[in-house]
Design an enzyme around this catalytic site. Structure first.
Site, PDB file in Angstrom:
ATOM      1  CG  HIS A 225     -27.482 -39.789 -41.587  1.00 20.12           C
ATOM      2  ND1 HIS A 225     -27.874 -39.672 -40.267  1.00 20.12           N
ATOM      3  CD2 HIS A 225     -26.752 -40.941 -41.653  1.00 20.12           C
ATOM      4  CE1 HIS A 225     -27.393 -40.676 -39.559  1.00 20.12           C
ATOM      5  NE2 HIS A 225     -26.705 -41.482 -40.385  1.00 20.12           N
ATOM      6  CG  HIS A 287     -30.418 -44.068 -40.241  1.00 22.48           C
ATOM      7  ND1 HIS A 287     -30.027 -44.384 -41.541  1.00 22.48           N
ATOM      8  CD2 HIS A 287     -29.270 -43.882 -39.550  1.00 22.48           C
ATOM      9  CE1 HIS A 287     -28.718 -44.395 -41.619  1.00 22.48           C
ATOM     10  NE2 HIS A 287     -28.221 -44.089 -40.420  1.00 22.48           N
ATOM     11  NE  ARG A 297     -29.862 -45.046 -28.935  1.00 18.07           N
ATOM     12  CZ  ARG A 297     -29.449 -44.820 -30.179  1.00 18.07           C
ATOM     13  NH1 ARG A 297     -28.924 -43.654 -30.506  1.00 18.07           N
ATOM     14  NH2 ARG A 297     -29.543 -45.752 -31.094  1.00 18.07           N
TER      15      ARG A 297
HETATM   16  C1  LIG Z   1     -16.584 -43.778 -44.409  1.00 17.21           C
HETATM   17  C2  LIG Z   1     -17.388 -42.864 -43.900  1.00 17.21           C
HETATM   18  C3  LIG Z   1     -18.852 -43.006 -43.823  1.00 17.21           C
HETATM   19  C4  LIG Z   1     -19.287 -41.746 -43.091  1.00 17.21           C
HETATM   20  C5  LIG Z   1     -18.255 -40.759 -43.537  1.00 17.21           C
HETATM   21  C6  LIG Z   1     -16.979 -41.559 -43.344  1.00 17.21           C
HETATM   22  O1  LIG Z   1     -15.882 -40.975 -44.011  1.00 17.21           O
HETATM   23  C7  LIG Z   1     -16.663 -41.715 -41.847  1.00 17.21           C
HETATM   24  C8  LIG Z   1     -17.899 -41.518 -40.955  1.00 17.21           C
HETATM   25  C9  LIG Z   1     -19.206 -41.974 -41.562  1.00 17.21           C
HETATM   26  C10 LIG Z   1     -20.407 -41.229 -40.991  1.00 17.21           C
HETATM   27  C11 LIG Z   1     -20.910 -41.751 -39.623  1.00 17.21           C
HETATM   28  C12 LIG Z   1     -22.148 -40.941 -39.199  1.00 17.21           C
HETATM   29  C13 LIG Z   1     -23.157 -40.738 -40.319  1.00 17.21           C
HETATM   30  C14 LIG Z   1     -22.436 -40.334 -41.631  1.00 17.21           C
HETATM   31  C15 LIG Z   1     -23.449 -39.968 -42.714  1.00 17.21           C
HETATM   32  C16 LIG Z   1     -21.445 -39.248 -41.327  1.00 17.21           C
HETATM   33  O2  LIG Z   1     -21.635 -38.075 -41.386  1.00 17.21           O
HETATM   34  O3  LIG Z   1     -20.226 -39.806 -40.963  1.00 17.21           O
HETATM   35  C17 LIG Z   1     -21.480 -41.428 -42.024  1.00 17.21           C
HETATM   36  C18 LIG Z   1     -20.715 -41.257 -43.343  1.00 17.21           C
HETATM   37  C19 LIG Z   1     -21.418 -41.941 -44.497  1.00 17.21           C
HETATM   38  O4  LIG Z   1     -21.920 -43.068 -44.358  1.00 17.21           O
HETATM   39  O5  LIG Z   1     -21.480 -41.321 -45.548  1.00 17.21           O
HETATM   40  O1  LIG Z   2     -26.984 -43.813 -33.017  1.00 19.11           O
HETATM   41  C1  LIG Z   2     -27.751 -44.244 -33.842  1.00 19.11           C
HETATM   42  O2  LIG Z   2     -28.738 -44.907 -33.554  1.00 19.11           O
HETATM   43  C2  LIG Z   2     -27.535 -43.936 -35.317  1.00 19.11           C
HETATM   44  C3  LIG Z   2     -26.098 -43.781 -35.688  1.00 19.11           C
HETATM   45  C4  LIG Z   2     -25.904 -43.571 -37.142  1.00 19.11           C
HETATM   46  O3  LIG Z   2     -26.832 -43.388 -37.880  1.00 19.11           O
HETATM   47  C5  LIG Z   2     -24.551 -43.601 -37.722  1.00 19.11           C
HETATM   48  O4  LIG Z   2     -23.553 -43.723 -36.980  1.00 19.11           O
HETATM   49  O5  LIG Z   2     -24.463 -43.513 -38.963  1.00 19.11           O
HETATM   50 FE   LIG Z   3     -26.233 -43.550 -39.987  1.00 16.33          FE
END
Ligand SMILES: C=C1C[C@]23C[C@@]1(O)CC[C@H]2[C@@]12CCC[C@@](C)(C(=O)O1)[C@H]2[C@@H]3C(=O)O
Ligand SMILES: O=C(O)CCC(=O)C(=O)O
Ligand SMILES: [Fe+2]
Length: 364
Positions: A225, A287, A297
């Protein structure tokens, strides 16, 4: 970046029941978590660039090259004390070590942002990921009270708050350096700084946990993503797992590169909003996180952007030859809505089409 092509890509359906397995006690990867192909691209070794914020590496010329070719780098000389990083890791581990029913008391509501849950992008895939996440937006206090109702919440809250405060300063410096590295005119720089100055930045803290996996070649920690942020600053514990997707270039076809843990270093990842702000010049980096057999981890992502309702519009020359703006102006809040619906098609959905770039004053 495409989701794993052999794992069905699905539109998100928030009403679907979530499956919360105690991953640590599972002896075999169940079908629900078995990904058919993790090797969509080869995994190769390449040294990931390091930028020392306290040294000459932080030169804008070096940064421009790194942002253009990698969209990610490790950052040292950031001034975050190692004991804060140690406490961050230990509080993150303490949270995920709680029994499942306790973590579920702080579960993220189906339409909410913060709390405990499966990776938010899970709903786009037919297979589940080998990870758990906890998102903190705003004060960590309510979460701490749900997670540890009988204990002093300050241990968790103080660490998360101190870390967020310090990350904001580092993110502010990194974003400013990135903008300086673009060689903008003073007028463009002024526009670029609106909403991106250190005192304006907003962020969520994403805690991730990847328990050991009995068959790491069949499981996925966190699928490929890009983050929606301007920049994400990632702390990873001493176990590798983060991989960056390098686009096809003069050195070879698209490939995954592992970011080795480097004590004290943080990883900067360019997000979609940076791609929009820089008019496509500094692209967001795809990534993913892979898992391993023996080590648990954890990682903590400081996902940072402008104030949620600030409309960000591109500055600087577009990456393509057309002398126009590549994306329409968008706020982080609106962009998150698009991302929740369209996942990796969200950026394309706000691209200004070549043939309409002359309309509505979009052309520079
Ligand atoms: C502000 C945000 C970015 C995020 C979606 C969210 O509402 C809260 C979680 C964030 C996260 C973390 C993991 C990867 C990601 C793609 C996801 O699914 O939730 C990111 C979101 C983002 O950056 O779009
Ligand atoms: O755990 C990781 O190395 C990646 C985490 C990540 O991509 C995220 O929180 O958006
Ligand atoms: Fe990420």
């Amino acid at each position: 970046m495409n989701p794993n092509p052999t794992t069905t890509f699905m539109p998100c359906s928030p009403s679907e029941p979530q499956q919360h397995l105690e991953l640590e006690s599972v002896r075999e990867v169940p079908d629900s978590h078995a990904w058919p192909a993790l090797d969509d691209h080869p995994t190769v070794y390449e040294p990931v660039p390091v930028v020392d914020l306290a040294g000459p590496d932080a030169s804008v010329a070096h940064l421009a090259r790194v942002c253009e070719s990698w969209g990610a780098f490790q950052v040292t000389g950031h001034g975050i004390r190692s004991d804060l990083l140690e406490r961050l890791e230990s509080e993150t581990r303490r949270l995920f070590a709680l029994p499942m029913d306790q973590k579920l008391k702080a579960a993220r509501p189906s339409n909410g942002i913060s709390g405990y849950g499966l990776a938010r992008i899970s709903c786009f895939f037919s297979k589940l990921m080998w990870s758990e996440g906890f998102t903190i937006s705003g004060s960590p206090l309510d979460h701490a009270l749900k997670l540890w109702p009988d204990a002093d919440p300050s241990r968790f809250c103080d660490v998360m708050q101190d870390y967020s405060d310090e990350m904001k300063q580092v993110a502010g410096r990194v974003v400013r350096l990135m903008l300086l590295s673009m060689g903008l005119t003073p007028e463009e720089m002024k526009r670029a700084e609106e909403g991106t100055r250190v005192d304006q930045l907003s962020a969520v803290l994403q805690l991730n946990s990847y328990p050991p996996c009995p068959d790491p070649n069949r499981a996925m920690g966190l699928a490929a993503h890009t983050d929606s942020s301007l920049v994400t600053l990632l702390f990873q514990s001493g176990t590798s797992g983060l991989q960056l997707l390098r686009r096809q270039d003069q050195h070879g076809p698209a490939r995954w590169v592992t970011v080795p843990p480097r004590p004290g270093a943080l990883i900067v990842l360019a997000g979609d909003l940076l791609q929009i702000l820089t008019n496509g010049r500094y692209k967001s980096v795809a990534h993913r996180a892979v898992v391993n057999r023996n080590h648990h981890r954890v990682s903590v992502a400081y996902i940072c952007g402008p104030p949620p309702h600030h409309k960000l519009s591109p500055v600087g020359k577009p990456a393509s030859p057309a002398p126009c703006l590549a994306y329409r102006a968008v706020s982080w809040a609106d962009y998150l809505g698009l991302k929740a619906e369209l996942f990796d098609k969200a950026l394309a959905s706000i691209m200004v089409a070549e043939d309409s770039r002359g309309d509505e004053g979009i052309c520079c």
